[in-house]
Design a protein around this motif. Structure first.
Motif, PDB file in Angstrom:
ATOM      1  N   UNK A  32      52.221  42.283  42.317  1.00 41.10           N
ATOM      2  CA  UNK A  32      52.868  42.978  42.010  1.00 41.10           C
ATOM      3  C   UNK A  32      51.489  43.579  41.345  1.00 41.10           C
ATOM      4  N   UNK A  33      50.821  42.268  40.284  1.00 42.14           N
ATOM      5  CA  UNK A  33      49.434  42.470  40.408  1.00 42.14           C
ATOM      6  C   UNK A  33      48.192  43.237  41.365  1.00 42.14           C
ATOM      7  N   UNK A  34      48.084  42.478  41.982  1.00 42.86           N
ATOM      8  CA  UNK A  34      47.613  43.128  43.611  1.00 42.86           C
ATOM      9  C   UNK A  34      47.544  43.791  44.010  1.00 42.86           C
ATOM     10  N   UNK A  35      48.859  44.303  43.458  1.00 48.47           N
ATOM     11  CA  UNK A  35      49.295  45.979  43.468  1.00 48.47           C
ATOM     12  C   UNK A  35      48.396  46.741  42.763  1.00 48.47           C
ATOM     13  N   UNK A  36      48.726  47.001  41.592  1.00 46.21           N
ATOM     14  CA  UNK A  36      48.354  46.908  40.070  1.00 46.21           C
ATOM     15  C   UNK A  36      46.410  47.403  40.276  1.00 46.21           C
ATOM     16  N   UNK A  37      46.432  46.524  40.616  1.00 47.59           N
ATOM     17  CA  UNK A  37      44.423  46.002  40.230  1.00 47.59           C
ATOM     18  C   UNK A  37      44.169  47.073  41.252  1.00 47.59           C
ATOM     19  N   UNK A  38      44.488  47.263  42.323  1.00 44.89           N
ATOM     20  CA  UNK A  38      44.200  47.851  43.361  1.00 44.89           C
ATOM     21  C   UNK A  38      44.824  49.930  43.628  1.00 44.89           C
ATOM     22  N   UNK A  39      45.807  50.003  43.183  1.00 42.45           N
ATOM     23  CA  UNK A  39      45.784  51.479  42.427  1.00 42.45           C
ATOM     24  C   UNK A  39      44.791  51.650  41.464  1.00 42.45           C
ATOM     25  N   UNK A  40      44.360  51.125  39.729  1.00 41.16           N
ATOM     26  CA  UNK A  40      43.749  50.994  39.203  1.00 41.16           C
ATOM     27  C   UNK A  40      41.723  50.488  39.152  1.00 41.16           C
ATOM     28  N   UNK A  41      41.634  50.287  40.244  1.00 38.24           N
ATOM     29  CA  UNK A  41      40.099  49.764  40.521  1.00 38.24           C
ATOM     30  C   UNK A  41      39.989  49.584  41.311  1.00 38.24           C
ATOM     31  N   UNK A  42      38.216  50.141  42.179  1.00 36.22           N
ATOM     32  CA  UNK A  42      38.160  49.979  43.395  1.00 36.22           C
ATOM     33  C   UNK A  42      37.784  48.464  43.624  1.00 36.22           C
ATOM     34  N   UNK A  43      37.749  48.153  45.042  1.00 26.03           N
ATOM     35  CA  UNK A  43      37.415  46.522  45.951  1.00 26.03           C
ATOM     36  C   UNK A  43      36.340  46.082  44.981  1.00 26.03           C
ATOM     37  N   UNK A  44      35.262  46.918  44.853  1.00 27.80           N
ATOM     38  CA  UNK A  44      33.959  46.229  44.646  1.00 27.80           C
ATOM     39  C   UNK A  44      34.061  45.911  42.538  1.00 27.80           C
ATOM     40  N   UNK A  45      34.631  46.331  42.077  1.00 26.48           N
ATOM     41  CA  UNK A  45      35.532  46.273  41.105  1.00 26.48           C
ATOM     42  C   UNK A  45      35.977  44.868  40.726  1.00 26.48           C
ATOM     43  N   UNK A  46      37.315  45.250  41.747  1.00 28.92           N
ATOM     44  CA  UNK A  46      37.813  43.632  41.929  1.00 28.92           C
ATOM     45  C   UNK A  46      36.948  42.333  42.440  1.00 28.92           C
ATOM     46  N   UNK A  47      36.231  42.550  43.278  1.00 29.13           N
ATOM     47  CA  UNK A  47      35.127  41.844  43.562  1.00 29.13           C
ATOM     48  C   UNK A  47      34.867  41.529  42.264  1.00 29.13           C
ATOM     49  N   UNK A  48      33.711  42.225  41.353  1.00 21.10           N
ATOM     50  CA  UNK A  48      33.322  41.582  40.249  1.00 21.10           C
ATOM     51  C   UNK A  48      34.007  41.334  39.570  1.00 21.10           C
ATOM     52  N   UNK A  49      35.215  41.057  38.409  1.00 20.99           N
ATOM     53  CA  UNK A  49      36.234  40.898  38.104  1.00 20.99           C
ATOM     54  C   UNK A  49      36.327  39.223  39.191  1.00 20.99           C
ATOM     55  N   UNK A  50      36.430  39.474  39.919  1.00 24.51           N
ATOM     56  CA  UNK A  50      36.785  37.951  40.806  1.00 24.51           C
ATOM     57  C   UNK A  50      35.487  36.780  40.386  1.00 24.51           C
ATOM     58  N   UNK A  51      34.784  37.642  41.210  1.00 26.91           N
ATOM     59  CA  UNK A  51      33.570  36.653  40.561  1.00 26.91           C
ATOM     60  C   UNK A  51      32.843  35.820  39.318  1.00 26.91           C
ATOM     61  N   UNK A  52      33.180  36.926  37.904  1.00 24.90           N
ATOM     62  CA  UNK A  52      33.141  36.487  36.983  1.00 24.90           C
ATOM     63  C   UNK A  52      34.409  35.460  36.369  1.00 24.90           C
TER      64      UNK A  52
END
Length: 89
Positions: A32-52
């Protein structure tokens, strides 16, 4: 022009941010969290958050910033910024 509420001292009280926090809390599973993140963020934003997040974990483990930079490819400036947020909330 609308008043800016997403500022250093007031961001926690921004209604849109509080709604975002509630949306995060409503997710019950990793999927659910992954689906939500994909709905509200770009792939680049998700990558940046993961890296941080990875950088934050390495800071907490006590690794030197240069080692973290070598492992993650992030600049020591960004690592220092993340460390400052960790230390100061």
């Amino acid at each position: 022009m609308p008043k800016r509420t997403f500022l250093k001292g007031t961001w926690r009280n921004d209604p849109k941010f509080r709604d975002l926090c509630q949306a995060f809390l409503s997710c019950k599973t990793e999927e659910e969290m992954a689906d939500f993140l994909r709905d509200v963020a770009t792939l680049s934003e998700m990558k940046a958050l993961s890296e941080r997040l990875k950088v934050a974990e390495l800071i907490v483990k006590g690794l030197p910033y240069r080692e973290i930079s070598k492992q993650t490819g992030m600049s020591t400036t960004i690592i220092t910024r993340i460390a400052t947020f960790l230390e100061n909330g």
